[in-house]
Design a protein around this motif. Structure first.
Motif, PDB file in Angstrom:
ATOM      1  N   GLY A  48       0.817  -1.206   0.000  1.00  0.00           N
ATOM      2  CA  GLY A  48       0.000   0.000   0.000  1.00  0.00           C
ATOM      3  C   GLY A  48       0.849   1.254   0.000  1.00  0.00           C
ATOM      4  O   GLY A  48       2.017   1.257  -0.362  1.00  0.00           O
ATOM      5  N   THR A 136     -12.348   0.693  -8.468  1.00  0.00           N
ATOM      6  CA  THR A 136     -11.940   0.990  -7.102  1.00  0.00           C
ATOM      7  C   THR A 136     -13.093   0.635  -6.161  1.00  0.00           C
ATOM      8  O   THR A 136     -14.248   0.562  -6.577  1.00  0.00           O
ATOM      9  CB  THR A 136     -11.585   2.472  -6.925  1.00  0.00           C
ATOM     10  OG1 THR A 136     -12.709   3.263  -7.310  1.00  0.00           O
ATOM     11  CG2 THR A 136     -10.373   2.851  -7.768  1.00  0.00           C
ATOM     12  N   THR A 138     -14.685   1.603  -2.174  1.00  0.00           N
ATOM     13  CA  THR A 138     -14.625   2.510  -1.032  1.00  0.00           C
ATOM     14  C   THR A 138     -15.399   1.902   0.125  1.00  0.00           C
ATOM     15  O   THR A 138     -16.528   1.444  -0.039  1.00  0.00           O
ATOM     16  CB  THR A 138     -15.231   3.883  -1.390  1.00  0.00           C
ATOM     17  OG1 THR A 138     -14.520   4.441  -2.492  1.00  0.00           O
ATOM     18  CG2 THR A 138     -15.148   4.838  -0.208  1.00  0.00           C
ATOM     19  N   SER A 143     -10.848   4.748   0.037  1.00  0.00           N
ATOM     20  CA  SER A 143     -10.873   4.052  -1.254  1.00  0.00           C
ATOM     21  C   SER A 143      -9.585   3.280  -1.482  1.00  0.00           C
ATOM     22  O   SER A 143      -8.513   3.653  -0.979  1.00  0.00           O
ATOM     23  CB  SER A 143     -11.072   5.045  -2.404  1.00  0.00           C
ATOM     24  OG  SER A 143     -12.313   5.710  -2.279  1.00  0.00           O
ATOM     25  N   THR A 144      -9.679   2.218  -2.259  1.00  0.00           N
ATOM     26  CA  THR A 144      -8.492   1.451  -2.630  1.00  0.00           C
ATOM     27  C   THR A 144      -7.553   2.327  -3.461  1.00  0.00           C
ATOM     28  O   THR A 144      -7.994   3.240  -4.161  1.00  0.00           O
ATOM     29  CB  THR A 144      -8.875   0.201  -3.424  1.00  0.00           C
ATOM     30  OG1 THR A 144      -9.618   0.581  -4.593  1.00  0.00           O
ATOM     31  CG2 THR A 144      -9.724  -0.737  -2.574  1.00  0.00           C
ATOM     32  N   THR A 145      -6.282   2.040  -3.379  1.00  0.00           N
ATOM     33  CA  THR A 145      -5.281   2.836  -4.086  1.00  0.00           C
ATOM     34  C   THR A 145      -5.197   2.479  -5.564  1.00  0.00           C
ATOM     35  O   THR A 145      -4.474   3.126  -6.311  1.00  0.00           O
ATOM     36  CB  THR A 145      -3.896   2.627  -3.447  1.00  0.00           C
ATOM     37  OG1 THR A 145      -3.560   1.237  -3.499  1.00  0.00           O
ATOM     38  CG2 THR A 145      -3.894   3.103  -2.010  1.00  0.00           C
ATOM     39  N   ILE A 148      -9.561  -2.762  -8.336  1.00  0.00           N
ATOM     40  CA  ILE A 148      -9.435  -4.162  -7.942  1.00  0.00           C
ATOM     41  C   ILE A 148     -10.346  -5.020  -8.816  1.00  0.00           C
ATOM     42  O   ILE A 148     -11.367  -4.553  -9.327  1.00  0.00           O
ATOM     43  CB  ILE A 148      -9.806  -4.366  -6.456  1.00  0.00           C
ATOM     44  CG1 ILE A 148     -11.256  -3.918  -6.219  1.00  0.00           C
ATOM     45  CG2 ILE A 148      -8.842  -3.646  -5.541  1.00  0.00           C
ATOM     46  CD1 ILE A 148     -11.840  -4.405  -4.928  1.00  0.00           C
ATOM     47  N   PRO A 184     -10.081  -6.900  -1.196  1.00  0.00           N
ATOM     48  CA  PRO A 184     -10.054  -5.450  -1.425  1.00  0.00           C
ATOM     49  C   PRO A 184      -9.399  -4.658  -0.304  1.00  0.00           C
ATOM     50  O   PRO A 184      -8.812  -3.606  -0.561  1.00  0.00           O
ATOM     51  CB  PRO A 184     -11.543  -5.095  -1.559  1.00  0.00           C
ATOM     52  CG  PRO A 184     -12.194  -6.351  -2.014  1.00  0.00           C
ATOM     53  CD  PRO A 184     -11.450  -7.447  -1.304  1.00  0.00           C
ATOM     54  N   SER A 186      -6.737  -5.268   1.219  1.00  0.00           N
ATOM     55  CA  SER A 186      -5.287  -5.218   1.018  1.00  0.00           C
ATOM     56  C   SER A 186      -4.872  -4.096   0.073  1.00  0.00           C
ATOM     57  O   SER A 186      -3.684  -3.750   0.012  1.00  0.00           O
ATOM     58  CB  SER A 186      -4.768  -6.558   0.497  1.00  0.00           C
ATOM     59  OG  SER A 186      -5.218  -6.792  -0.831  1.00  0.00           O
ATOM     60  N   ALA A 187      -5.821  -3.538  -0.673  1.00  0.00           N
ATOM     61  CA  ALA A 187      -5.517  -2.432  -1.582  1.00  0.00           C
ATOM     62  C   ALA A 187      -5.835  -1.075  -0.965  1.00  0.00           C
ATOM     63  O   ALA A 187      -5.713  -0.047  -1.638  1.00  0.00           O
ATOM     64  CB  ALA A 187      -6.290  -2.598  -2.891  1.00  0.00           C
ATOM     65  N   LEU A 188      -6.245  -1.039   0.305  1.00  0.00           N
ATOM     66  CA  LEU A 188      -6.438   0.229   1.002  1.00  0.00           C
ATOM     67  C   LEU A 188      -5.083   0.778   1.427  1.00  0.00           C
ATOM     68  O   LEU A 188      -4.118   0.031   1.571  1.00  0.00           O
ATOM     69  CB  LEU A 188      -7.339   0.026   2.231  1.00  0.00           C
ATOM     70  CG  LEU A 188      -8.786  -0.398   1.941  1.00  0.00           C
ATOM     71  CD1 LEU A 188      -9.514  -0.690   3.255  1.00  0.00           C
ATOM     72  CD2 LEU A 188      -9.529   0.658   1.141  1.00  0.00           C
ATOM     73  N   GLY A 193      -4.832  -1.078   5.374  1.00  0.00           N
ATOM     74  CA  GLY A 193      -4.917  -2.242   4.508  1.00  0.00           C
ATOM     75  C   GLY A 193      -4.121  -3.441   4.966  1.00  0.00           C
ATOM     76  O   GLY A 193      -4.057  -4.452   4.248  1.00  0.00           O
TER      77      GLY A 193
END
Length: 360
Positions: A48, A136, A138, A143-145, A148, A184, A186-188, A193
């Motif tokens: 992240g 993405t 939220t 929100s995810t970076t 996904i 998802p 893990s993508a924060l 995350g």
């Protein structure tokens, strides 16, 4: 004195949680910061953003509701996909990836791509067919970076219809293992995350709704009664660390049978405890393939002299129902009963699942 005789039947019923930020506060732009135990902000965690010196802890309210049919209960949160309106999904630590059901939106929202690539996922009630999407996500105002992958389910399977009747339009799989989709969370960004906790509310004995919590960026529990070290699976394609959460080293006892340490799988989406394996052939059962009601059941982490979770088998899903198949490779799915008793924390930097007493 045997190991089992050393098992303690008492756990402290207190739970300390650091300053949290409610999802509602995040939505209006009010974010509180918890004191940091480290000033190291140089290295990204779990693929992240670089970790901030003062980590944000976000409390996502998670109403716990009766599941479709006559089963147990599940936790529900609201998410956005792309620029969609918020919609409800069931939180499932036993699977990986987001599955979106028909009804989540009418016209496809901006920022959401649904491809022609077919994808099939599994649930406790069978497989779901659909198409691969990308957007993405939220949750709790964060929100995810990156976009996904998710599954857009295009079937009307019973599990889809059942949840849709309750205006729940998907399953949010937040397991830590390797799968065709990614978790998802893990993508924060940052520690939000890499560490989270789950606690279910309500009263499952009467299927009475209540309020649970999904804490993003959860602190290390200081009052954990058990910690399970997961086998590593290496990073995913984005650098997020993966761990085999179907193989937590759990040591189980049933009645007067001897203890067996087997792969254990904590699963907030499943309702009964499910036991498999020839090593459990001496465990008493009834004619319905369930552990005989009244049988004592105990779980401890490997090497511990204390039982962390203990109950008597019964007939109520999400409470004490235990199904047993006395054949095959040994393994146990805890179902979601422990999520009502404990706050269960996932640490994907160290690969730990920890149980701490829930505050009542």
């Amino acid at each position: 004195m045997t190991l089992q005789s050393l098992r303690s039947r008492k756990v402290q019923r207190t739970h300390r949680l650091a300053v949290t930020v409610s999802a509602f506060a995040v939505a209006v732009g009010s974010i509180a910061l918890a004191p940091s135990s480290s000033a190291d902000d140089a290295a990204p965690l779990n693929g992240g953003e670089p970790a901030a010196s003062q980590p944000v802890i976000i409390d996502v309210p998670m109403p716990t509701v009766a599941a479709p049919g006559r089963e147990g209960m599940n936790g529900i949160v609201e998410i956005r996909v792309g620029r969609s309106a918020p919609f409800k999904v069931m939180v499932d630590t036993g699977s990986v990836g987001l599955r979106v059901f028909p009804g989540a939106w009418g016209t496809r929202p901006a920022g959401v791509q649904v491809t022609s690539q077919k994808i099939t996922s599994s649930t406790s009630r069978g497989s779901l067919k659909g198409a691969l999407g990308k957007a993405t996500m939220t949750i709790g105002g964060v929100s995810t970076t990156r976009p996904i992958g998710f599954q857009y389910v295009n079937s009307t399977a019973p599990v889809v219809r059942g949840w849709a009747a309750k205006r729940v339009y998907g399953i949010l799989g937040i397991g830590t293992g390797r799968y065709q989709l990614s978790n998802p969370i893990s993508a924060l960004p940052g520690e939000v995350g890499t560490q989270w906790s789950v606690h279910l509310g309500g009263e499952p004995r009467t299927r009475t709704p209540g309020l649970g919590h999904l804490i993003l960026g959860a602190e290390d529990p200081t009052d954990a009664v058990a910690s399970f070290q997961l086998p590593p699976l290496g990073p995913d394609g984005y650098g997020a660390l993966l761990w085999n959460d179907h193989a937590a080293p759990g040591c189980w006892t049933f009645g007067r049978t001897r203890e067996h340490c087997v792969d254990t799988w904590f699963d907030s989406g499943f309702h009964p405890v499910r036991v498999k394996g020839a090593v459990f052939s001496r465990v008493p059962t009834n004619g319905a393939g369930q552990v005989r009601p009244g049988t004592s059941v105990g779980l401890a982490d490997a090497g511990s002299a204390f039982t962390s979770w203990e109950f008597r088998a019964g007939r109520t899903a999400s409470v004490n129902q235990v199904r047993l198949a006395k054949k095959g490779r040994a393994g146990i799915n805890t179902g979601n009963a422990p999520y009502f008793t404990y706050v269960i924390t996932y640490d994907t930097v160290r690969g730990l699942i920890s149980l701490s007493p829930a505050r009542r």
